[in-house]
Design an enzyme around this catalytic site. Structure first.
Site, PDB file in Angstrom:
ATOM      1  N   GLN A 186       0.848  -1.187   0.000  1.00  0.00           N
ATOM      2  CA  GLN A 186       0.000   0.000   0.000  1.00  0.00           C
ATOM      3  C   GLN A 186       0.887   1.242   0.000  1.00  0.00           C
ATOM      4  OE1 GLN A 186      -2.220   1.403   3.528  1.00  0.00           O
ATOM      5  NE2 GLN A 186      -4.063   1.272   2.276  1.00  0.00           N
TER       6      GLN A 186
ATOM      7  N   TYR B 162      -6.306  10.146   5.098  1.00  0.00           N
ATOM      8  CA  TYR B 162      -4.954  10.522   4.677  1.00  0.00           C
ATOM      9  C   TYR B 162      -5.021  11.379   3.410  1.00  0.00           C
ATOM     10  CZ  TYR B 162      -3.733   7.411   8.423  1.00  0.00           C
ATOM     11  OH  TYR B 162      -3.637   6.857   9.681  1.00  0.00           O
TER      12      TYR B 162
HETATM   13  C1  LIG Z   1      -2.467  -2.483  13.579  1.00  0.00           C
HETATM   14  C2  LIG Z   1      -3.273  -1.918  12.452  1.00  0.00           C
HETATM   15  C3  LIG Z   1      -2.655  -1.163  11.465  1.00  0.00           C
HETATM   16  C4  LIG Z   1      -3.375  -0.671  10.379  1.00  0.00           C
HETATM   17  N1  LIG Z   1      -2.725  -0.004   9.373  1.00  0.00           N
HETATM   18  C5  LIG Z   1      -3.384   0.292   8.233  1.00  0.00           C
HETATM   19  C6  LIG Z   1      -2.686   0.751   7.094  1.00  0.00           C
HETATM   20  O1  LIG Z   1      -1.452   0.819   7.070  1.00  0.00           O
HETATM   21  N2  LIG Z   1      -3.406   1.083   6.003  1.00  0.00           N
HETATM   22  C7  LIG Z   1      -4.771   0.961   5.960  1.00  0.00           C
HETATM   23  O2  LIG Z   1      -5.388   1.268   4.936  1.00  0.00           O
HETATM   24  N3  LIG Z   1      -5.453   0.483   7.019  1.00  0.00           N
HETATM   25  C8  LIG Z   1      -4.795   0.120   8.127  1.00  0.00           C
HETATM   26  N4  LIG Z   1      -5.476  -0.461   9.169  1.00  0.00           N
HETATM   27  C9  LIG Z   1      -6.906  -0.780   9.008  1.00  0.00           C
HETATM   28  C10 LIG Z   1      -7.070  -2.218   8.509  1.00  0.00           C
HETATM   29  O3  LIG Z   1      -6.474  -2.407   7.234  1.00  0.00           O
HETATM   30  C11 LIG Z   1      -8.556  -2.624   8.417  1.00  0.00           C
HETATM   31  O4  LIG Z   1      -9.202  -1.862   7.424  1.00  0.00           O
HETATM   32  C12 LIG Z   1      -9.298  -2.455   9.739  1.00  0.00           C
HETATM   33  O5  LIG Z   1      -8.530  -2.920  10.834  1.00  0.00           O
HETATM   34  C13 LIG Z   1     -10.648  -3.188   9.719  1.00  0.00           C
HETATM   35  O6  LIG Z   1     -10.458  -4.565   9.422  1.00  0.00           O
HETATM   36  P1  LIG Z   1     -10.459  -5.685  10.604  1.00  0.00           P
HETATM   37  O7  LIG Z   1     -11.785  -5.559  11.323  1.00  0.00           O
HETATM   38  O8  LIG Z   1     -10.334  -7.003   9.865  1.00  0.00           O
HETATM   39  O9  LIG Z   1      -9.326  -5.395  11.503  1.00  0.00           O
HETATM   40  C14 LIG Z   1      -4.778  -0.922  10.286  1.00  0.00           C
HETATM   41  C15 LIG Z   1      -5.402  -1.661  11.294  1.00  0.00           C
HETATM   42  C16 LIG Z   1      -4.677  -2.166  12.352  1.00  0.00           C
HETATM   43  C17 LIG Z   1      -5.397  -3.008  13.371  1.00  0.00           C
END
Ligand SMILES: Cc1cc2nc3c(=O)[nH]c(=O)nc-3n(C[C@H](O)[C@H](O)[C@H](O)COP(=O)(O)O)c2cc1C
Length: 367
Positions: free
Chosen positions: A104, A186
């Site tokens: 990404q 962002y």
């Molecule tokens: C530790 C952590 C780091 C994340 N970093 C990013 C990131 O770098 N880019 C992004 O688009 N989303 C980031 N997210 C969001 C996740 O990609 C995801 O969209 C969000 O956690 C919801 O999905 P989940 O319920 O499966 O965790 C991050 C989430 C977590 C928990």
């Protein structure tokens, strides 16, 4: 065969299955360069059995980082560090059932220069190792934050070029796919949303104008990559704030991207404003993905509290999305795809070193 384990084409790239590890910042780089943490983290995710691992938001210039510890891909040193980690991880993974790696590429805009989450995530001032962030307009994320610098024409050209250069570096070190970070408040999302974009030039005001810079970045990235590398756009489909970016505008943005050849869209939400009101529940963002897919026909990744294999299969079987993203659930259980295969009756390729873990009493899981 469950749909979750049906191969999926993203442009010219074929994924083994429809489980996508969503990007997750690790805040563990040194001056933008990947470290041994990335080696073990990506090794773990590479062995998970997911079809695609999209690695964390990676800054296209130093000021693009969310925190000073973010990963970057802006010069030869950051390229060599990340390329080395990726090559070392790949060399250990089984060739059959090969996991694909995406990256990404992002720019944090006004949300840059903050401390790591576990250190409080407060803005880091310029005299403490941080910097003054750039943004579409001089509007801070939180009222107490230092106002960002509004990008001028030279700044826009610099950021556009930085995205294209980072995409070229990503292709050179062997990434299979590139995701552009257009979500979570962002920089590109800041251009899209009327809440963060108060520009009076060709990049602000009407929807067409607010979409202009994100579309230019998409075109620059697409043009920098060979045709076999698909481009995914990650969007926040709504700000969850009255008067902000919403689903209707997201669909128009997605249509404009589709007309320019976008390979897939990854539908998230929120992150633009501290005023957001989100009713978080299992699969809470799936209806947004479903609406984008229905309106555009784009290959769509749904994400957000998709944690149960039957839930994931149902999202695909009912045509709401083409793939599911999983983030926290796969940190908690890095073998989630194996457990999903066991639950849904699919078979997996695993590293030969791990084959003896086939649970007794369970039908043959590994092929
Ligand atoms: C530790 C952590 C780091 C994340 N970093 C990013 C990131 O770098 N880019 C992004 O688009 N989303 C980031 N997210 C969001 C996740 O990609 C995801 O969209 C969000 O956690 C919801 O999905 P989940 O319920 O499966 O965790 C991050 C989430 C977590 C928990």
């Amino acid at each position: 065969m469950p749909l979750l384990f049906d191969p999926l084409k993203l442009g010219a790239l074929t994924l083994e299955n429809r489980i996508v590890v969503a990007p997750m910042c690790q805040y563990s780089a040194t001056d933008g360069a990947a470290t041994d943490w990335h080696l073990i983290h990506l090794g773990t995710l590479g062995l998970s059995g997911a079809g695609l691992v999209i690695i964390e938001a990676t800054g296209v210039e130093p000021e693009a980082r969310i925190s000073p510890a973010d990963l970057g891909l802006w010069d030869d040193a950051t390229e060599a560090a990340l390329g080395g980690v990726l090559a070392r991880v790949r060399a250990q993974l089984p060739a059959a059932g090969e996991v694909k790696f995406g990256i990404q590429l992002g720019h944090a805009g006004r949300k840059a220069s903050t401390a790591r989450p576990w250190e409080g995530a407060a803005q880091v001032p310029a005299d403490a190792g941080g910097w003054v962030p750039f943004a579409p307009s001089a509007l801070p994320f939180r009222n107490a934050d230092v106002a960002p610098i509004a990008l001028d024409a030279d700044g826009l050209a610099r950021v556009r070029t930085a995205f294209a250069d980072a995409a070229r570096r990503a292709a050179r070190i062997g990434f299979d796919a590139v995701e552009i970070h257009g979500a979570h408040g962002y920089l590109l999302h800041q251009f899209l949303s009327p809440l963060s974009n108060a520009r009076t030039d060709a990049y602000g005001g009407s929807l067409e104008n607010r979409m202009r810079f994100p579309l230019e970045v998409y075109e620059a990235v697409r043009a920098a990559l060979p045709a076999h590398i698909p481009v995914i756009m990650r969007v926040s489909a709504t700000d969850w704030v009255e008067g902000g970016w919403d689903l209707e505008q997201t669909i128009q943005f997605a249509q404009a991207l589709k007309a320019r050849g976008l390979d897939a869209i990854h539908v998230s939400s929120g992150g633009l404003s501290p005023l957001q009101q989100i009713a978080v529940a299992p699969g809470y963002q799936v209806p947004l993905a479903e609406a984008v897919k229905a309106a555009t026909g784009l290959t769509t990744i749904a994400v957000g509290l998709i944690t149960d294999p039957a839930q994931a299969e149902d999202i695909l079987a009912t045509g709401k999305a083409d793939a599911i993203g999983i983030a926290r659930g796969i940190l908690y259980d890095p073998r989630w795809p194996w457990h999903a295969a066991a639950a849904l009756g699919a078979s997996m390729v695993a590293a030969p070193q791990y084959l003896r873990c086939q649970p007794s009493g369970l039908r043959q899981l590994f092929r």
